[in-house]
Design a protein around this motif. Sequence first.
Motif, PDB file in Angstrom:
ATOM      1  N   HIS A  42       0.890  -1.122   0.055  1.00  0.00           N
ATOM      2  CA  HIS A  42      -0.063   0.071  -0.076  1.00  0.00           C
ATOM      3  C   HIS A  42       0.798   1.419  -0.111  1.00  0.00           C
ATOM      4  CE1 HIS A  42      -4.178  -1.068   0.101  1.00  0.00           C
ATOM      5  NE2 HIS A  42      -3.865  -2.274   0.864  1.00  0.00           N
ATOM      6  N   GLU A  45       2.459   1.664  -3.689  1.00  0.00           N
ATOM      7  CA  GLU A  45       1.258   2.013  -4.612  1.00  0.00           C
ATOM      8  C   GLU A  45       1.457   3.311  -5.250  1.00  0.00           C
ATOM      9  OE1 GLU A  45      -1.935   2.934  -6.909  1.00  0.00           O
ATOM     10  OE2 GLU A  45      -1.587   3.545  -4.600  1.00  0.00           O
ATOM     11  N   TYR A  56      -3.656   0.277  -8.369  1.00  0.00           N
ATOM     12  CA  TYR A  56      -4.656   0.320  -6.937  1.00  0.00           C
ATOM     13  C   TYR A  56      -5.187  -1.132  -7.016  1.00  0.00           C
ATOM     14  CZ  TYR A  56      -7.329   1.705  -3.023  1.00  0.00           C
ATOM     15  OH  TYR A  56      -8.071   1.593  -2.037  1.00  0.00           O
ATOM     16  N   CYS A  59      -2.881  -3.596  -6.133  1.00  0.00           N
ATOM     17  CA  CYS A  59      -2.360  -3.578  -4.792  1.00  0.00           C
ATOM     18  C   CYS A  59      -3.434  -4.199  -3.812  1.00  0.00           C
ATOM     19  CB  CYS A  59      -2.256  -2.016  -4.596  1.00  0.00           C
ATOM     20  SG  CYS A  59      -2.067  -1.478  -2.521  1.00  0.00           S
ATOM     21  N   MET A  60      -4.673  -3.945  -4.081  1.00  0.00           N
ATOM     22  CA  MET A  60      -5.579  -4.467  -3.159  1.00  0.00           C
ATOM     23  C   MET A  60      -5.823  -5.951  -3.400  1.00  0.00           C
ATOM     24  SD  MET A  60      -6.960  -2.219  -1.554  1.00  0.00           S
ATOM     25  CE  MET A  60      -8.526  -2.653  -0.933  1.00  0.00           C
ATOM     26  N   SER A  63      -2.747  -7.397  -1.485  1.00  0.00           N
ATOM     27  CA  SER A  63      -2.964  -7.183   0.064  1.00  0.00           C
ATOM     28  C   SER A  63      -3.900  -8.288   0.587  1.00  0.00           C
ATOM     29  CB  SER A  63      -3.617  -5.748   0.313  1.00  0.00           C
ATOM     30  OG  SER A  63      -2.382  -4.704   0.245  1.00  0.00           O
ATOM     31  N   ARG A 124      -7.907   6.289  -6.959  1.00  0.00           N
ATOM     32  CA  ARG A 124      -8.380   5.355  -6.098  1.00  0.00           C
ATOM     33  C   ARG A 124      -9.944   5.244  -5.847  1.00  0.00           C
ATOM     34  NH1 ARG A 124      -3.985   4.595  -1.272  1.00  0.00           N
ATOM     35  NH2 ARG A 124      -2.197   3.982  -2.542  1.00  0.00           N
TER      36      ARG A 124
END
Length: 193
Positions: A42, A45, A56, A59-60, A63, A124
Motif C-alpha cells: 500500500h 502503490e 490500485y 495493490c488491493m 494485500s 483510487r
Amino acid sequence: MGLTVLVLVAAFAFGRLAGGPGPLAAPSVRRVSLVVAALGVHLAEPLVAAEVAYSYPMCMAISATLMVQFAAGNLRTPGVALAAAGVCANALVVVVNGAMPVSESAAARAGISVERLALDTDSRHEPLDGATRMAPLADRIPVPIPGHREVDSLGDVAIAAGAGLYAFSAAYRRRGIFTESGIMNRWEPAERC
C-alpha cells in the motif's frame, strides 16, 4: 481509517476497564511479516501509480492475498479472520470496479462536501452510480467522527471490528473468555500466554 482507530482505542480502554489492572496478555500472532508486506504494498502503490496501469486494484488484490494467508495461520486469534474478510471485501469491490466507489449522498450525510471528495482527480475512488458493480461493498456508510468525517465500506467496518476484538482481547486481563480451545471459563482465568 478513523473508524478503525476509534474502535481500537475504545476496545482497548473497555478491555482494561473490564479486566482490571495488570500486565497485558496480547494473543500471539504468527507470520506478522505478511501484514507488514501488505502495508508495504500500500505504501509503494502511489510511487508506481503513474507508470503501472491499474496499480490500485493490483495493490488491493495482493494485500487481500497476503491477509488471507495471515488469517489462515491465525484462525484462533480473536479478530484476525474478521479483519482479513474486510480486506478481501474491499479488494473485491475495487478489483471489479477499478477503484473504490464512494456514495456522494453518504458523504453529504457525514458532512463531507463533494468538492472535498475530489472524485474526479482521485484514481483510487470513483462516484457510486448505476454502473457500479457490487455496490453494497462500496464506501456508503457515513461516519461523522468529530474532527474526522469519512465514508466507510462494509469491509472497513469489518476491519475495525476485527482490530477492536483483538485490542479488547489484548487488554482484557482475565483471559478466560478467549482460551485456546475456544471454551469460555467464567470462574478461572486462562493461563497467561
